[in-house]
Design a protein around this motif. Structure first.
Motif, mmCIF file in Angstrom:
data_model
loop_
_atom_site.group_PDB
_atom_site.id
_atom_site.type_symbol
_atom_site.label_atom_id
_atom_site.label_comp_id
_atom_site.label_asym_id
_atom_site.label_seq_id
_atom_site.Cartn_x
_atom_site.Cartn_y
_atom_site.Cartn_z
ATOM 1 N N LYS A 4 23.184 -47.230 96.213
ATOM 2 C CA LYS A 4 24.245 -46.807 97.133
ATOM 3 C C LYS A 4 25.588 -47.159 96.499
ATOM 4 C CE LYS A 4 23.771 -47.693 101.643
ATOM 5 N NZ LYS A 4 24.126 -48.396 102.901
ATOM 6 N N ILE A 5 26.412 -46.115 96.323
ATOM 7 C CA ILE A 5 27.649 -46.271 95.555
ATOM 8 C C ILE A 5 28.880 -46.009 96.417
ATOM 9 C CG2 ILE A 5 28.912 -45.415 93.517
ATOM 10 C CD1 ILE A 5 26.134 -44.362 92.522
ATOM 11 N N LEU A 6 29.829 -46.927 96.341
ATOM 12 C CA LEU A 6 31.138 -46.689 96.971
ATOM 13 C C LEU A 6 32.077 -46.229 95.869
ATOM 14 C CD1 LEU A 6 33.411 -47.049 99.165
ATOM 15 C CD2 LEU A 6 33.667 -49.378 98.287
ATOM 16 N N ALA A 7 32.768 -45.094 96.084
ATOM 17 C CA ALA A 7 33.676 -44.583 95.054
ATOM 18 C C ALA A 7 35.084 -44.445 95.601
ATOM 19 C CB ALA A 7 33.181 -43.249 94.521
ATOM 20 N N ILE A 8 36.041 -44.693 94.716
ATOM 21 C CA ILE A 8 37.464 -44.636 95.088
ATOM 22 C C ILE A 8 38.190 -43.730 94.095
ATOM 23 C CG2 ILE A 8 39.566 -46.048 95.381
ATOM 24 C CD1 ILE A 8 37.498 -48.460 95.719
ATOM 25 N N GLU A 9 38.987 -42.797 94.631
ATOM 26 C CA GLU A 9 39.709 -41.856 93.762
ATOM 27 C C GLU A 9 41.183 -41.811 94.187
ATOM 28 O OE1 GLU A 9 39.664 -39.526 91.239
ATOM 29 O OE2 GLU A 9 41.584 -38.746 91.943
ATOM 30 N N THR A 10 42.077 -42.109 93.232
ATOM 31 C CA THR A 10 43.524 -42.025 93.516
ATOM 32 C C THR A 10 44.296 -41.526 92.290
ATOM 33 O OG1 THR A 10 43.910 -44.306 92.761
ATOM 34 C CG2 THR A 10 43.484 -44.023 95.113
ATOM 35 N N SER A 11 43.696 -40.632 91.497
ATOM 36 C CA SER A 11 44.346 -40.298 90.228
ATOM 37 C C SER A 11 45.561 -39.393 90.361
ATOM 38 C CB SER A 11 43.337 -39.643 89.280
ATOM 39 O OG SER A 11 42.977 -38.372 89.770
ATOM 40 N N CYS A 12 45.629 -38.633 91.463
ATOM 41 C CA CYS A 12 46.765 -37.713 91.592
ATOM 42 C C CYS A 12 47.294 -37.729 93.020
ATOM 43 C CB CYS A 12 46.329 -36.325 91.123
ATOM 44 S SG CYS A 12 47.712 -35.205 90.904
ATOM 45 N N ASP A 13 47.143 -36.625 93.754
ATOM 46 C CA ASP A 13 47.736 -36.587 95.089
ATOM 47 C C ASP A 13 46.712 -36.538 96.219
ATOM 48 O OD1 ASP A 13 46.959 -34.053 94.416
ATOM 49 O OD2 ASP A 13 48.749 -33.060 95.198
ATOM 50 N N GLU A 14 45.474 -36.923 95.942
ATOM 51 C CA GLU A 14 44.493 -37.063 97.021
ATOM 52 C C GLU A 14 44.004 -38.506 96.990
ATOM 53 O OE1 GLU A 14 44.106 -34.111 98.396
ATOM 54 O OE2 GLU A 14 44.272 -32.665 96.774
ATOM 55 N N THR A 15 44.004 -39.129 98.166
ATOM 56 C CA THR A 15 43.388 -40.455 98.271
ATOM 57 C C THR A 15 41.992 -40.188 98.809
ATOM 58 O OG1 THR A 15 45.545 -41.172 99.105
ATOM 59 C CG2 THR A 15 43.754 -42.796 99.134
ATOM 60 N N ALA A 16 40.966 -40.696 98.122
ATOM 61 C CA ALA A 16 39.615 -40.370 98.582
ATOM 62 C C ALA A 16 38.651 -41.538 98.420
ATOM 63 C CB ALA A 16 39.092 -39.156 97.815
ATOM 64 N N LEU A 17 37.753 -41.651 99.411
ATOM 65 C CA LEU A 17 36.674 -42.632 99.363
ATOM 66 C C LEU A 17 35.376 -41.909 99.662
ATOM 67 C CD1 LEU A 17 38.005 -45.651 101.523
ATOM 68 C CD2 LEU A 17 38.020 -45.445 99.045
ATOM 69 N N ALA A 18 34.283 -42.415 99.115
ATOM 70 C CA ALA A 18 32.981 -41.825 99.440
ATOM 71 C C ALA A 18 31.888 -42.867 99.292
ATOM 72 C CB ALA A 18 32.687 -40.639 98.518
ATOM 73 N N ILE A 19 30.822 -42.673 100.061
ATOM 74 C CA ILE A 19 29.606 -43.451 99.831
ATOM 75 C C ILE A 19 28.493 -42.444 99.552
ATOM 76 C CG2 ILE A 19 27.918 -45.059 100.795
ATOM 77 C CD1 ILE A 19 30.127 -46.398 102.335
ATOM 78 N N VAL A 20 27.889 -42.604 98.396
ATOM 79 C CA VAL A 20 26.892 -41.643 97.917
ATOM 80 C C VAL A 20 25.619 -42.392 97.538
ATOM 81 C CG1 VAL A 20 26.381 -40.019 96.023
ATOM 82 C CG2 VAL A 20 28.639 -40.010 97.093
ATOM 83 N N GLU A 21 24.488 -41.798 97.881
ATOM 84 C CA GLU A 21 23.217 -42.382 97.459
ATOM 85 C C GLU A 21 22.750 -41.612 96.230
ATOM 86 O OE1 GLU A 21 20.685 -44.043 100.930
ATOM 87 O OE2 GLU A 21 19.760 -42.184 100.207
#
Ligand code: KG4
Ligand code: ZN
Length: 378
Positions: A4-21
């Motif tokens: 189970k992975i928590l991912a964080i993305e902030t490289s440009c103009d979208e702030t994003a989080l996800a939990i993916v199996e």
């Protein structure tokens, strides 16, 4: 074993989080997106006609705790952050001040939440996120592609098209690839954005050009197809954008007085979405889009034939463009190769694709330094 992975993305103009199996090895990866949230900053940057790095940083700092709260409040057992196996965060490429916000946030939650203290934190490559995004489940499906389908992919040609990149890769597997070519100047998404600005359309320009193109004639104007007939796999879109600029200057009076090609960002202006768009502008949009797609299709097709590819993969923000999807789907059919493209949910920047990138990096034993790497490539 499932991870189970928590991912964080902030490289440009979208702030994003996800939990993916994620489960399966390099030959049989499978993903299930448990939750994916994105906070778009488009409205903040729109008046400036492009992304303003310091504003992006400020918005990420504001949005990350809000998205995190939203995630943590979900009562489902499956989403409990206590049971995470991996935390992964985009370290590049992208805007460095923006990238740091995600990296610092990842470190902060890891140190503050006792249950996360022992969960490994790893860097992820944004471009690999786009590359693997077609493996995320398509709408209406819980799981991603069947293992049997995945095994018939290679060799594959991947075309990564975004606001910052235009890259052709040859993939021998999910862990081994070679860059065949890339853009020598503007990325294709950047060209869409700049042409939109010439036509006084709001930022981001890609979706606006696509919409306007539907009312236009793609053969009305014969714009150049830069480098299309050269035998390499590099691209150039700056000349195409300039051709549009001159066409408009010579044939119409659409260019806003504040527009200059290279310092568009410095001139704030309001959105003009309400403005009436004539056949003239629709024809320019359609003809520009056709020229860009012709080049992308031609180079991708030639690469696929040269390496005897079994599949073509299209990804990145510009992969949201329906005309491009259609052109490459038809070309793939003609070549007798499979065509893969992410679900519409995962074309634009998101964190589910970063979870996939983090999982593959883990499988490949690839470690990225936990610091902003603005110019990271694939
Ligand atoms: O992948 P992405 O969300 O961010 C980067 O990593 O750059 O891609 C954003 C780019 C922008 O240049 C945007 O104009 C373009 O993708 N784009 C499109 C479409 N939707 C987004 N370009 C053409 N047609 C679209 N429908
Ligand atoms: Zn992207």
């Amino acid at each position: 074993m499932k991870k189970k992975i928590l991912a964080i993305e902030t490289s440009c103009d979208e702030t994003a989080l996800a939990i993916v199996e994620a489960e399966g090895g390099l030959k049989s990866p499978r993903f299930k997106v448990l939750k994916s949230v994105v906070a778009s900053q488009i409205k903040i940057h729109r008046p400036f006609g492009g992304v303003v790095p310091n504003l992006a940083k400020r918005e990420h700092i504001k949005n990350l705790p809000i998205l995190w709260k939203k995630m943590s409040e979900i009562k489902s057992e499956k989403l409990k952050v206590e049971s995470l196996d991996l935390i992964t965060v985009t370290v590049g490429p992208g805007l460095e001040p923006a990238l740091w916000t995600g990296i610092n946030f990842a470190k902060e939650i890891k140190s503050q939440i006792s249950n996360l203290k022992n969960v490994p934190l790893a860097g992820a490559n944004h471009l690999e996120g786009h590359l693997y995004s077609f493996l995320l489940p398509i709408s209406g499906h819980r799981m991603s592609l069947e293992t049997s389908a995945v095994q018939k992919l290679f060799p594959a040609i991947a075309l990564i098209v975004s606001g910052g990149h235009t890259i052709l890769l040859k993939l021998d597997s999910f862990s081994k690839w070679k860059k065949l070519g890339e853009t020598r100047d503007d990325a294709v998404g950047e060209a869409f954005d700049k042409v939109a600005r010439i036509l006084t359309l709001p930022y981001p320009g890609g979706p606006e050009i696509e919409k306007l193109s539907m009312a236009g004639n793609p053969t009305a104007i014969n714009f150049p197809r830069p480098m299309m007939n050269q035998k390499n796999y590099d691209f150039s879109f700056s000349g195409l954008k300039t051709a549009v600029f001159y066409y408009v200057r010579e044939n119409g009076s659409l260019i806003s007085a504040d527009f200059t090609q290279n310092n568009a960002e410095k001139f704030p202006r309001e959105s003009t979405s309400g403005q009436r768009k004539s056949t003239f502008t629709a024809n320019i949009a359609a003809s520009f889009q056709k020229a860009a797609i012709d080049v992308l299709k031609s180079k991708t097709s030639r690469a696929a034939r040269a390496v005897n590819a079994k599949s073509i993969i299209l990804c990145g923000g510009v992969a949201a463009n329906k005309a491009l999807r259609k052109a490459l789907a038809e070309e793939s059919k003609k070549l007798g190769v499979k065509f893969f493209v992410p679900d519409f949910k995962y074309n634009l920047d998101n964190a589910a694709m970063i979870a996939a990138a983090g999982y593959f990096a883990h499988l490949r034993g690839k470690r990225y330094r936990l610091e902003a790497q603005g110019n990271l490539s694939v």
